[in-house]
Design an enzyme around this catalytic site. Structure first.
Site, PDB file in Angstrom:
ATOM      1  N   ASP A 109     -23.286 -34.903  -1.783  1.00 33.40           N
ATOM      2  CA  ASP A 109     -22.030 -35.654  -1.522  1.00 33.40           C
ATOM      3  C   ASP A 109     -20.919 -34.638  -1.149  1.00 33.40           C
ATOM      4  O   ASP A 109     -20.121 -33.921  -1.847  1.00 33.40           O
ATOM      5  CB  ASP A 109     -21.688 -36.304  -2.867  1.00 33.40           C
ATOM      6  CG  ASP A 109     -20.335 -37.039  -2.557  1.00 33.40           C
ATOM      7  OD1 ASP A 109     -19.667 -37.249  -1.444  1.00 33.40           O
ATOM      8  OD2 ASP A 109     -19.859 -37.576  -3.561  1.00 33.40           O
ATOM      9  N   ASP A 128     -21.679 -21.267  -4.747  1.00 32.93           N
ATOM     10  CA  ASP A 128     -21.986 -21.648  -3.460  1.00 32.93           C
ATOM     11  C   ASP A 128     -23.458 -22.447  -3.515  1.00 32.93           C
ATOM     12  O   ASP A 128     -24.427 -22.007  -4.060  1.00 32.93           O
ATOM     13  CB  ASP A 128     -22.354 -20.292  -2.522  1.00 32.93           C
ATOM     14  CG  ASP A 128     -22.841 -20.485  -1.136  1.00 32.93           C
ATOM     15  OD1 ASP A 128     -22.171 -20.837  -0.195  1.00 32.93           O
ATOM     16  OD2 ASP A 128     -24.169 -20.600  -1.093  1.00 32.93           O
ATOM     17  N   SER A 169     -17.524 -34.011   1.508  1.00 33.99           N
ATOM     18  CA  SER A 169     -16.518 -34.679   2.429  1.00 33.99           C
ATOM     19  C   SER A 169     -17.074 -34.423   4.045  1.00 33.99           C
ATOM     20  O   SER A 169     -17.861 -33.955   4.289  1.00 33.99           O
ATOM     21  CB  SER A 169     -15.015 -33.949   2.357  1.00 33.99           C
ATOM     22  OG  SER A 169     -15.339 -32.675   2.568  1.00 33.99           O
TER      23      SER A 169
END
Lengths: 342, 342
Positions: B198, B180, B200
């Protein structure tokens, strides 16, 4: 590769007939179709091989404002959700209400600020001329804008239905000429400070737009320190293998003009999200990145510009390395001035 | 407007469950469909309201390489005519084989050359990390690249099927952590020179990506002169009315970091043809347009760069006037240095 047919007869850039085997864009059900109760227009690259093959764009259509079919163009004017009014020629989006100002500003203020004293400007093509003319006439030095486009019916349709710029067609400095561009150029040798060639996307083998015969006439119609620009697409479309068409265009134009460069801008309704122009001067060694007459901060604000500013002007000439390697293989471009450490 | 839910529990940026009423991208027949014997994938903005509504992109599909559905993402990997392999998450194109290097180069060389001596770099998200890591490790000063992404199955799928960069995953300087992101950041305070976030595209109300809680952790994990970037979209998507989401993101980040700027680049597979990053530094008054360690012409050639160069670096920060007016209403940006006359 782009083929220049030097034996092709004269005619304005728009005076080309539809290729006999081309599809009708207006009637192609794939281009205007319905899905889940919504209407869509699909810009199909099969119709226009200049765009990125295997990729296409859809815009949601609220209604069709006008349709027209001539021996030259299929013309559709649509109302769309994303871009407001959208003008389509032969299956390809030409311009949209919501982002047209990007193109208008980058095709006028950039070349005009590179000229020491632009007084007479000519627009060849440019639809109804209003979007470009409105920006050009913000420059106080400009005494006249001539607009040449022989498809008068198309001009009238756009005056009536598009007119995104709100330009006053009765401006006394603006004159529309419904005549053949090449004939007009021949009659006006050495007259213009700036000539803007703005045509719809031509077939790849067309003389007229990128054939030297047309640009020889443009060069002859310019004054000795004249500047001219011509419409292209963005780099990803123009630099596609195997044609690398931008490299070819620039090579041809360098045969005619001593100063030639390319600049790009972002315009989301264009294929790949970019447009661009080639800029040429009769004067040798012009650095187009450095305007002769930079606009002041007051001018930028008073003119209500949405895209153009001095940073954008310089930055528009920055080329990704893959493009730079192709267009400037000898490294001529490596002394590019916008990078402050060079 | 973007809503920051400060009460939302911890979790990595990717640890969000699908909203109960969202559509399944993989199964939506409109997204994968056939026309005249050709298969197409349609990136539908109905699925992702962050993109331009009323506009969508189709890519021609030659075959489906892999599909996967988790509680977090619908994942499709396609072979396409225009872009080679295309990775789709939840109906949105994430990255393609043919233009991914644009993103990789602009998200690594730009922040790394702005840092005086980048030694330890962290990638959070970044798919399998290989595209970014390959570029980062071209910088000799870099001793380690840590990659944090808790979706190990997705990482393995991409290692097997995408791998556009050809990166050697066994490079001893590269370490993948299937954990995580927030937990990892908490354990590594003050350790990194550069952190690249970076992810989505997140749902608009997600904490994690743009919530301050995540970026507080990023800031704490940076060394005192650290630089961080975070993925955004292009200006036409980010500056859409009424949200003008980029303005909001930058406002939040300015609460945490004294130096914050936005830069863009062209990438034709993205909605509107553009991508961009927000770049932040813990150091006050950093001018990101001027790299601390500009790459030499030899480095540019030896590293086989396709997009990044020194002109592109500076030009990436040039903002169209409508964006500048929104992001810098006080004129702070008007001393922008890439224009040589200022």
């Amino acid at each position: 590769m782009f083929k220049i047919d030097r034996n092709q007869g004269p005619g304005s850039p728009g005076r080309r007939r539809r290729a006999p085997n081309s599809e009708s864009a207006v009637d192609d059900v794939q281009q205007l179709h319905e899905e889940k109760g919504k209407k869509w227009f699909t810009e199909m690259n099969a119709v226009n091989p200049k765009l990125l093959p295997g990729m296409q764009t859809d815009v949601e259509v609220s209604d069709i404002i006008a349709k027209r079919k001539t021996d030259r163009h299929d013309f559709i004017l649509l109302n769309t959700t994303a871009f407001g009014k959208v003008l389509v020629f032969d299956g390809t989006i030409q311009i949209t209400q919501k982002d047209c100002w990007t193109y208008y500003e980058m095709s006028t203020h950039l070349p005009l600020t590179c000229h020491p004293n632009p007084r007479k400007v000519l627009i060849v093509g440019g639809l109804d001329g209003s979007g470009l003319a409105k920006e050009i006439l913000k420059h106080e030095s400009v005494e006249s804008v001539d607009h040449v486009e022989d498809d008068e019916e198309m001009v009238n349709l756009l005056k009536k239905h598009f007119h995104a710029s709100g330009f006053d067609y009765d401006n006394p400095k603006f004159k529309y000429h419904p005549v053949d561009a090449k004939k007009f150029l021949k009659l006006h040798q050495g007259e213009f400070d700036v000539i803007i060639s703005d045509f719809s996307v031509p077939p790849p083998n067309a003389d007229g737009l990128f054939g030297e015969s047309y640009f020889e006439l443009v060069k002859d119609a310019l004054k000795p320190d004249g500047i001219t620009i011509t419409l292209t697409s963005g780099i990803w479309v123009e630099m596609r293998r195997p044609t690398r068409i931008l490299t070819e265009k620039i090579r041809w134009l360098r045969n005619l003009f001593p100063s030639v460069d390319y600049y790009g801008f972002n315009i989301p309704s264009c294929a790949s999200g970019q447009g661009g122009n080639i800029i040429c001067s009769v004067t040798p060694e012009v650095d187009f990145r450095r305007p002769e007459r930079p606009l002041s901060e007051d001018q930028l604000a008073d003119w209500s510009l949405g895209y153009y500013n001095l940073d954008i002007h310089a930055a528009a000439f920055a080329l990704p390395q893959f493009v730079k390697n192709q267009l400037y293989p000898t490294g001529r471009h490596s002394d590019f001035a916008i990078y402050p450490y060079q």
